[in-house]
Design a protein around this motif. Structure first.
Motif, mmCIF file in Angstrom:
data_model
loop_
_atom_site.group_PDB
_atom_site.id
_atom_site.type_symbol
_atom_site.label_atom_id
_atom_site.label_comp_id
_atom_site.label_asym_id
_atom_site.label_seq_id
_atom_site.Cartn_x
_atom_site.Cartn_y
_atom_site.Cartn_z
ATOM 1 N N THR A 133 -5.708 -3.729 2.140
ATOM 2 C CA THR A 133 -4.702 -4.665 1.636
ATOM 3 C C THR A 133 -3.878 -4.107 0.482
ATOM 4 O OG1 THR A 133 -6.371 -5.682 0.195
ATOM 5 C CG2 THR A 133 -6.031 -6.666 2.372
ATOM 6 N N LEU A 134 -4.369 -3.075 -0.192
ATOM 7 C CA LEU A 134 -3.615 -2.436 -1.274
ATOM 8 C C LEU A 134 -3.969 -0.971 -1.308
ATOM 9 C CD1 LEU A 134 -1.804 -2.636 -3.873
ATOM 10 C CD2 LEU A 134 -3.949 -2.932 -5.149
ATOM 11 N N TYR A 135 -2.925 -0.130 -1.405
ATOM 12 C CA TYR A 135 -3.201 1.311 -1.473
ATOM 13 C C TYR A 135 -2.209 1.977 -2.405
ATOM 14 C CZ TYR A 135 -4.573 5.979 -0.092
ATOM 15 O OH TYR A 135 -5.052 7.267 -0.116
ATOM 16 N N ASN A 136 -2.714 2.529 -3.510
ATOM 17 C CA ASN A 136 -1.898 3.387 -4.356
ATOM 18 C C ASN A 136 -2.795 4.509 -4.884
ATOM 19 O OD1 ASN A 136 -3.057 2.598 -6.939
ATOM 20 N ND2 ASN A 136 -1.903 0.692 -6.767
ATOM 21 N N PRO A 137 -2.244 5.506 -5.556
ATOM 22 C CA PRO A 137 -3.046 6.683 -5.910
ATOM 23 C C PRO A 137 -4.276 6.415 -6.758
ATOM 24 C CG PRO A 137 -0.708 7.194 -6.097
ATOM 25 C CD PRO A 137 -0.798 5.727 -5.842
ATOM 26 N N SER A 138 -4.309 5.327 -7.530
ATOM 27 C CA SER A 138 -5.442 5.095 -8.414
ATOM 28 C C SER A 138 -6.168 3.768 -8.162
ATOM 29 C CB SER A 138 -4.995 5.140 -9.883
ATOM 30 O OG SER A 138 -4.025 4.135 -10.137
ATOM 31 N N ARG A 139 -5.695 2.980 -7.225
ATOM 32 C CA ARG A 139 -6.340 1.685 -6.941
ATOM 33 C C ARG A 139 -6.211 1.357 -5.461
ATOM 34 N NH1 ARG A 139 -7.827 -2.934 -9.848
ATOM 35 N NH2 ARG A 139 -7.732 -4.881 -8.669
ATOM 36 N N ILE A 140 -7.344 1.040 -4.844
ATOM 37 C CA ILE A 140 -7.380 0.703 -3.421
ATOM 38 C C ILE A 140 -8.171 -0.595 -3.271
ATOM 39 C CG2 ILE A 140 -8.197 1.429 -1.129
ATOM 40 C CD1 ILE A 140 -7.994 4.339 -2.197
ATOM 41 N N ARG A 141 -7.661 -1.507 -2.453
ATOM 42 C CA ARG A 141 -8.365 -2.775 -2.223
ATOM 43 C C ARG A 141 -8.544 -2.988 -0.731
ATOM 44 N NH1 ARG A 141 -5.220 -6.222 -4.886
ATOM 45 N NH2 ARG A 141 -4.073 -6.910 -3.038
ATOM 46 N N VAL A 142 -9.747 -3.372 -0.352
ATOM 47 C CA VAL A 142 -10.089 -3.593 1.049
ATOM 48 C C VAL A 142 -10.696 -4.982 1.185
ATOM 49 C CG1 VAL A 142 -11.509 -2.823 2.995
ATOM 50 C CG2 VAL A 142 -10.515 -1.134 1.426
ATOM 51 N N HIS A 143 -10.205 -5.748 2.179
ATOM 52 C CA HIS A 143 -10.822 -7.024 2.526
ATOM 53 C C HIS A 143 -11.726 -6.775 3.731
ATOM 54 C CE1 HIS A 143 -11.395 -11.291 3.247
ATOM 55 N NE2 HIS A 143 -11.156 -11.042 4.527
ATOM 56 N N ALA A 144 -12.989 -7.120 3.572
ATOM 57 C CA ALA A 144 -13.958 -6.882 4.645
ATOM 58 C C ALA A 144 -14.716 -8.161 4.966
ATOM 59 C CB ALA A 144 -14.936 -5.780 4.231
ATOM 60 N N GLU A 145 -14.719 -8.512 6.231
ATOM 61 C CA GLU A 145 -15.554 -9.608 6.721
ATOM 62 C C GLU A 145 -16.575 -8.990 7.658
ATOM 63 O OE1 GLU A 145 -15.187 -14.006 8.862
ATOM 64 O OE2 GLU A 145 -13.392 -12.918 8.209
ATOM 65 N N MET A 146 -17.805 -8.856 7.170
ATOM 66 C CA MET A 146 -18.839 -8.117 7.884
ATOM 67 C C MET A 146 -19.698 -9.060 8.730
ATOM 68 S SD MET A 146 -18.036 -5.170 6.684
ATOM 69 C CE MET A 146 -19.378 -4.128 7.270
ATOM 70 N N GLY A 147 -19.937 -8.645 9.976
ATOM 71 C CA GLY A 147 -20.820 -9.423 10.838
ATOM 72 C C GLY A 147 -22.255 -9.395 10.347
ATOM 73 N N CYS A 148 -22.657 -8.283 9.745
ATOM 74 C CA CYS A 148 -23.953 -8.124 9.102
ATOM 75 C C CYS A 148 -23.829 -6.933 8.149
ATOM 76 C CB CYS A 148 -25.079 -7.916 10.129
ATOM 77 S SG CYS A 148 -24.854 -6.469 11.191
ATOM 78 N N ARG A 149 -24.892 -6.598 7.478
ATOM 79 C CA ARG A 149 -24.852 -5.531 6.469
ATOM 80 C C ARG A 149 -24.432 -4.201 7.112
ATOM 81 N NH1 ARG A 149 -27.086 -4.265 1.389
ATOM 82 N NH2 ARG A 149 -27.806 -2.115 1.163
ATOM 83 N N GLY A 150 -23.366 -3.635 6.607
ATOM 84 C CA GLY A 150 -22.861 -2.382 7.153
ATOM 85 C C GLY A 150 -22.188 -1.562 6.081
ATOM 86 N N MET A 151 -21.575 -0.477 6.498
ATOM 87 C CA MET A 151 -20.874 0.408 5.576
ATOM 88 C C MET A 151 -19.399 0.446 5.936
ATOM 89 S SD MET A 151 -21.550 4.433 4.598
ATOM 90 C CE MET A 151 -23.052 4.051 3.676
ATOM 91 N N VAL A 152 -18.559 0.168 4.941
ATOM 92 C CA VAL A 152 -17.115 0.252 5.116
ATOM 93 C C VAL A 152 -16.694 1.691 4.835
ATOM 94 C CG1 VAL A 152 -14.880 -0.545 4.279
ATOM 95 C CG2 VAL A 152 -16.783 -2.165 4.507
ATOM 96 N N ILE A 153 -16.083 2.322 5.825
ATOM 97 C CA ILE A 153 -15.641 3.708 5.702
ATOM 98 C C ILE A 153 -14.163 3.727 5.339
ATOM 99 C CG2 ILE A 153 -15.399 5.933 6.847
ATOM 100 C CD1 ILE A 153 -18.294 5.113 6.541
#
Length: 263
Positions: A160-180
């Motif tokens: 949802t946001l990407y710049n050289p020093s700040r990145i934001r990710v919205h994640a809706e996980m079905g169960c415990r996992g790893m966001v790559i």
């Protein structure tokens, strides 16, 4: 002037690429565009004139079509298709085309299985050994966190946001996992999940992974290298010291004037 004119002719291509959702990466044919297209237009590229690559990513072996697909290189810019960018989607006024990989992967995605690191293997050998499974599983350096499998409850993950020093990710996980996040693993990056500090795992030998439990989460990555933090502290300390000295000087001047008036 001729060089600047040539660069301006590709503005419509850059505008098209920037309009695509998910901040996809782009491969640029350097024989067609002989300047740093990505740096000029602020677009992340996986190749082209003067494109750079951190050693951590180079060591993964993600140089071929399979690596480009895993890294989210959704488009190529040039005069002909590549091995994976086969869909003609845009033609600039210069005549240069944009081709799309119809099976590209997003810049962020989730995995629910971690593959064992094989004894004696480096990152490149690991990625080659597991090349048919890398889109569904990952491997990490160091202790492997616990993940859960839930094929019937897919994840929904967006950059949802990407710049050289700040990145934001919205994640809706079905169960415990790893966001790559298919960005280079590099010292100085810090992560939080819903505001709480989280570990950034080195995945695939050179990319980033953050664990998230079942449910909706906001994952934020900030670039906060120690030298920058130390510099900020020193700068703030200098300001405070200068303010104290200035106040002390003003007080001494005021006292001198008061003594002069009394005499």
């Amino acid at each position: 002037v001729a060089g600047l004119t040539a660069m301006s002719e590709h503005g419509d291509i850059a505008a098209f690429l920037r309009s695509q959702p998910g901040h996809p990466r782009v491969d640029v044919d350097r024989s067609v565009i002989a300047y740093n297209f990505g740096d000029w237009y602020g677009i992340q590229t996986a190749g082209g004139y003067l494109a750079s690559l951190p050693n951590s990513v180079r060591a993964t072996g993600f140089a071929g079509p399979g690596g480009h697909r895993l890294m989210g290189v959704a488009f190529s810019v040039g005069n002909k298709p590549t091995a994976i960018h086969t869909e003609d989607v845009f033609t600039g006024r210069s005549g240069i085309k944009v081709y799309k990989d119809p099976n590209f992967r997003p810049r962020v995605y989730g995995v629910h299985e971690l593959l064992p690191w094989l004894p004696g293997y480096d990152a490149m050998a690991m990625n080659d050994h597991y090349k048919d499974r890398l889109t569904e599983a990952a491997f990490v350096k160091g202790p492997a966190p616990r993940l859960e499998a839930c094929a019937d409850r897919p994840d929904t993950i967006q950059l949802t946001l990407y710049n050289p020093s700040r990145i934001r990710v919205h994640a809706e996980m079905g169960c415990r996992g790893m966001v790559i996040l298919t960005d280079p693993y590099f010292p100085g990056w810090k992560a939080t999940v819903d505001g709480a500090p989280a570990t950034i795992h080195e995945t695939y030998g050179g990319l980033r992974g953050v664990v998230a439990d079942q449910g909706k989460h906001e994952i934020v990555l900030l670039y906060r290298p120690l030298p920058v933090v130390a510099g900020a502290i020193l700068t703030f300390s200098s300001w405070v010291a200068a303010l104290i000295i200035a106040i002390a000087g003003m007080r001494r001047s005021l006292l001198r004037r008061q003594r002069f008036q009394l005499t």
